[in-house]
Design an enzyme around this catalytic site. Structure first.
Site, mmCIF file in Angstrom:
data_model
loop_
_atom_site.group_PDB
_atom_site.id
_atom_site.type_symbol
_atom_site.label_atom_id
_atom_site.label_comp_id
_atom_site.label_asym_id
_atom_site.label_seq_id
_atom_site.Cartn_x
_atom_site.Cartn_y
_atom_site.Cartn_z
ATOM 1 N N LYS A 11 -17.691 -14.394 -53.192
ATOM 2 C CA LYS A 11 -18.891 -13.740 -52.646
ATOM 3 C C LYS A 11 -19.039 -12.348 -53.254
ATOM 4 O O LYS A 11 -18.060 -11.718 -53.681
ATOM 5 C CB LYS A 11 -18.841 -13.629 -51.116
ATOM 6 C CG LYS A 11 -17.666 -12.823 -50.524
ATOM 7 C CD LYS A 11 -17.864 -11.319 -50.460
ATOM 8 C CE LYS A 11 -16.632 -10.572 -49.953
ATOM 9 N NZ LYS A 11 -16.610 -9.152 -50.265
ATOM 10 N N PRO A 94 -11.092 -13.321 -58.859
ATOM 11 C CA PRO A 94 -10.094 -12.262 -59.078
ATOM 12 C C PRO A 94 -9.345 -11.906 -57.791
ATOM 13 O O PRO A 94 -9.938 -11.925 -56.713
ATOM 14 C CB PRO A 94 -10.929 -11.070 -59.575
ATOM 15 C CG PRO A 94 -12.327 -11.360 -59.155
ATOM 16 C CD PRO A 94 -12.466 -12.850 -59.102
ATOM 17 N N VAL A 95 -8.060 -11.613 -57.925
ATOM 18 C CA VAL A 95 -7.216 -11.298 -56.760
ATOM 19 C C VAL A 95 -7.394 -9.819 -56.394
ATOM 20 O O VAL A 95 -7.380 -8.955 -57.284
ATOM 21 C CB VAL A 95 -5.737 -11.607 -57.064
ATOM 22 C CG1 VAL A 95 -4.846 -11.237 -55.885
ATOM 23 C CG2 VAL A 95 -5.569 -13.085 -57.399
ATOM 24 N N ALA A 96 -7.571 -9.558 -55.087
ATOM 25 C CA ALA A 96 -7.808 -8.195 -54.585
ATOM 26 C C ALA A 96 -8.951 -7.543 -55.349
ATOM 27 O O ALA A 96 -8.916 -6.367 -55.678
ATOM 28 C CB ALA A 96 -6.527 -7.341 -54.656
ATOM 29 N N GLY A 98 -12.318 -7.722 -54.292
ATOM 30 C CA GLY A 98 -13.518 -7.492 -53.485
ATOM 31 C C GLY A 98 -14.466 -8.676 -53.502
ATOM 32 O O GLY A 98 -15.642 -8.552 -53.176
ATOM 33 N N GLY A 101 -11.438 -13.751 -52.459
ATOM 34 C CA GLY A 101 -10.769 -14.938 -52.975
ATOM 35 C C GLY A 101 -9.773 -15.552 -52.000
ATOM 36 O O GLY A 101 -9.703 -16.777 -51.856
ATOM 37 N N ALA A 104 -11.634 -17.286 -49.349
ATOM 38 C CA ALA A 104 -12.209 -18.510 -49.905
ATOM 39 C C ALA A 104 -11.168 -19.628 -49.880
ATOM 40 O O ALA A 104 -11.462 -20.761 -49.493
ATOM 41 C CB ALA A 104 -12.690 -18.258 -51.333
ATOM 42 N N ASP A 136 -13.998 -12.757 -43.456
ATOM 43 C CA ASP A 136 -14.791 -13.299 -44.568
ATOM 44 C C ASP A 136 -14.679 -14.826 -44.686
ATOM 45 O O ASP A 136 -15.367 -15.435 -45.498
ATOM 46 C CB ASP A 136 -14.327 -12.696 -45.907
ATOM 47 C CG ASP A 136 -14.775 -11.249 -46.079
ATOM 48 O OD1 ASP A 136 -15.626 -10.785 -45.293
ATOM 49 O OD2 ASP A 136 -14.272 -10.581 -47.008
HETATM 50 P P1 ATP Z 1 -11.863 -9.123 -49.550
HETATM 51 O O1 ATP Z 1 -13.019 -9.060 -50.488
HETATM 52 O O2 ATP Z 1 -11.942 -10.282 -48.572
HETATM 53 O O3 ATP Z 1 -11.506 -7.853 -48.899
HETATM 54 P P2 ATP Z 1 -10.227 -9.310 -51.891
HETATM 55 O O4 ATP Z 1 -11.078 -10.269 -52.656
HETATM 56 O O5 ATP Z 1 -10.333 -7.878 -52.258
HETATM 57 O O6 ATP Z 1 -10.551 -9.506 -50.369
HETATM 58 P P3 ATP Z 1 -8.068 -11.175 -52.029
HETATM 59 O O7 ATP Z 1 -8.148 -11.741 -53.408
HETATM 60 O O8 ATP Z 1 -8.575 -12.020 -50.939
HETATM 61 O O9 ATP Z 1 -8.741 -9.735 -51.967
HETATM 62 O O10 ATP Z 1 -6.537 -10.785 -51.821
HETATM 63 C C1 ATP Z 1 -6.080 -9.789 -50.972
HETATM 64 C C2 ATP Z 1 -4.585 -9.965 -50.807
HETATM 65 O O11 ATP Z 1 -4.368 -11.144 -50.031
HETATM 66 C C3 ATP Z 1 -3.854 -10.200 -52.111
HETATM 67 O O12 ATP Z 1 -3.321 -9.004 -52.612
HETATM 68 C C4 ATP Z 1 -2.742 -11.187 -51.738
HETATM 69 O O13 ATP Z 1 -1.507 -10.552 -51.541
HETATM 70 C C5 ATP Z 1 -3.150 -11.778 -50.406
HETATM 71 N N1 ATP Z 1 -3.428 -13.237 -50.452
HETATM 72 C C6 ATP Z 1 -3.036 -14.132 -49.548
HETATM 73 N N2 ATP Z 1 -3.474 -15.360 -49.848
HETATM 74 C C7 ATP Z 1 -4.151 -15.264 -50.989
HETATM 75 C C8 ATP Z 1 -4.842 -16.209 -51.799
HETATM 76 N N3 ATP Z 1 -4.887 -17.511 -51.491
HETATM 77 N N4 ATP Z 1 -5.469 -15.743 -52.896
HETATM 78 C C9 ATP Z 1 -5.435 -14.422 -53.196
HETATM 79 N N5 ATP Z 1 -4.776 -13.498 -52.472
HETATM 80 C C10 ATP Z 1 -4.139 -13.901 -51.375
#
Ligand code: ATP
Length: 298
Positions: A11, A94-96, A98, A101, A104, A136
Site C-alpha cells: 500500500k 520492501p522491508v520496513a 512504509g 509488507g 500484507a 494495516d
Molecule cells: P508499515 O508501513 O506497516 O508501518 P513497513 O512497511 O514500514 O510497515 P514492514 O516491512 O511491515 O515495515 O516491517 C516492519 C518490521 O516488521 C520489519 O523490520 C521486520 O522485523 C518485522 N516483520 C515481521 N514480519 C514480517 C514480514 N512478514 N515481512 C516483513 N517484515 C516483517
C-alpha cells in the site's frame, strides 16, 4: 486442499493525517490507503508444526515474530485447531519501507490458512482477526482504495475512476515506524503548535472519483513526511528529483523511506522510472499501478 498460495499487494498512503497522541499511546489517524501492484506471495502447506521460510531480504524474521506466523497462530486459536502449517513468503514488498509488507503477509497468511484448513470464514471475521494483528492488516485484506479511521483499521472503500500509475524508489535500509511516529511527536512538541484534528481532503476525494491524476498529485499529503525527512534528510532531494523529472506528485510512502511518484500514464511512469533509476537516489526503482485487489488466492 494441500497447498494454497495468496498474492497480496503493498500500500501507499495517498493521505496520512495524524492527530494528537491518544491516552493509549496511539494516534488517531485519517488514512487514505491505496493498494498498488507490488506483491508478496505467501504459500501455506500442511506440516507437523508451524514454520516460516522467506525468499528475500534476510532482515525478515522467520520465528514466531513473523507477522504471517502470528496470523496463522491467531487463526488456529480462533478455529480451535493446531497451527500445523509451513508458510513460505516470497517478498517483493520492501522491508520496513512504509508499504506495510509485514501486514500484507499477515493478511495473506489469514487467507491462505483459512483456505488450507477449510474454515471458510466470512470477510468480516477475517477483518476482525487482521485488526488484532496490526492496524494495516485489514486494508491488505480489502485492497482497492479506502479511508481508514481510528488507528487505520476502520475502513470504508473509496470510489475510484480508472487506474493511477506510480513509480516507487526503494531506499537502502528501512525506517522503523515507531521511531518515525516518535520523531513526528518530537517535531510537533518543538514547534509548540497543537496538532490539527485529522481529516481527509475534499480535493483528494474528488481527484480519485474523477480519475484526475494531476489533481491527485497536488493533493498527496503525508503528516509523517517531515519526521521521515528529519531522520533521513537525503529523502528531500530524492523527492525533489522526481518532481524535476516531471512527476505529478511525490511523497514519502507511510513512515518511509520508500518514495512514491505519481505519473500521468503507464508510458510516463516507464520514462520516469528509467530516469530515476539513472540517479543515485535509490537502491531500486519500481513501476506499479493502483488500485489493485487485496489478498487473493492464486
Ligand atoms: P508499515 O508501513 O506497516 O508501518 P513497513 O512497511 O514500514 O510497515 P514492514 O516491512 O511491515 O515495515 O516491517 C516492519 C518490521 O516488521 C520489519 O523490520 C521486520 O522485523 C518485522 N516483520 C515481521 N514480519 C514480517 C514480514 N512478514 N515481512 C516483513 N517484515 C516483517
Amino acid at each position: 486442499m494441500t497447498v494454497t498460495t495468496v498474492r497480496v499487494p503493498a500500500k501507499v498512503n495517498l493521505e496520512l493525517s495524524v492527530g494528537p497522541v491518544r491516552d493509549d499511546g496511539y494516534h488517531d489517524l485519517v488514512n487514505v490507503f491505496h493498494a498498488v501492484s507490488l506483491f508478496d506471495e505467501v504459500t501455506a502447506e500442511p506440516a507437523d508444526e508451524l514454520s516460516v521460510s522467506v525468499e528475500g531480504p534476510s532482515s525478515v524474521p522467520t520465528g514466531p515474530d513473523n507477522l504471517a506466523a502470528r496470523a496463522a497462530t491467531l487463526l488456529a486459536v480462533h478455529l480451535g485447531v493446531a497451527p500445523r502449517v509451513a508458510l513460505h513468503i516470497r517478498k517483493d514488498i520492501p522491508v520496513a519501507g512504509g508499504m506495510a509488507g509485514g501486514s500484507a503477509d499477515a493478511a495473506a497468511a489469514l487467507v491462505a490458512c483459512d483456505a488450507l484448513w477449510g474454515a471458510g470464514l466470512d470477510r468480516e471475521t477475517l477483518l476482525e482477526l487482521g485488526a488484532q494483528i496490526g492496524s494495516d492488516v485489514p486494508f491488505a485484506l480489502l485492497g482497492g482504495t479506502a479511508v481508514g479511521l481510528g488507528r487505520g483499521e476502520r475502513l470504508t472503500a473509496v470510489e475510484v475512476t480508472g487506474e493511477f500509475h506510480w513509480v516507487f524508489g526503494y531506499a537502502d535500509g528501512g525506517l522503523s515506524t515507531p521511531a518515525v511516529y516518535a520523531e513526528c511527536d518530537r517535531l510537533r512538541a518543538a514547534s509548540g503548535r497543537t496538532p490539527h484534528w485529522p481529516n481527509v481532503s475534499d480535493d483528494l476525494m474528488a481527484a480519485l472519483k474523477t480519475g484526475d491524476a494531476a489533481g491527485l498529485g497536488r493533493a498527496l499529503d503525508n503528516d509523517l513526511q517531515p519526521a521521515a525527512l528529519s531522520l533521513r534528510p537525503a529523502l528531500d532531494s530524492a523527492l525533489a528529483a522526481g518532481r524535476e523529472l516531471g512527476a505529478l506528485g511525490s511523497i514519502v510512502s507511510g513512515s518511509g523511506p520508500t518514495c512514491a511518484f505519481l505519473a500521468s500514464s503507464a508510458s510516463h511512469a516507464g520514462e520516469l522510472a528509467a530516469s530515476l533509476a539513472r540517479t543515485a537516489h535509490f537502491a531500486e526503482v519500481r513501476q506499479a499501478c493502483g488500485p489493485v485487489p487485496g489478498a487473493s488466492l492464486v
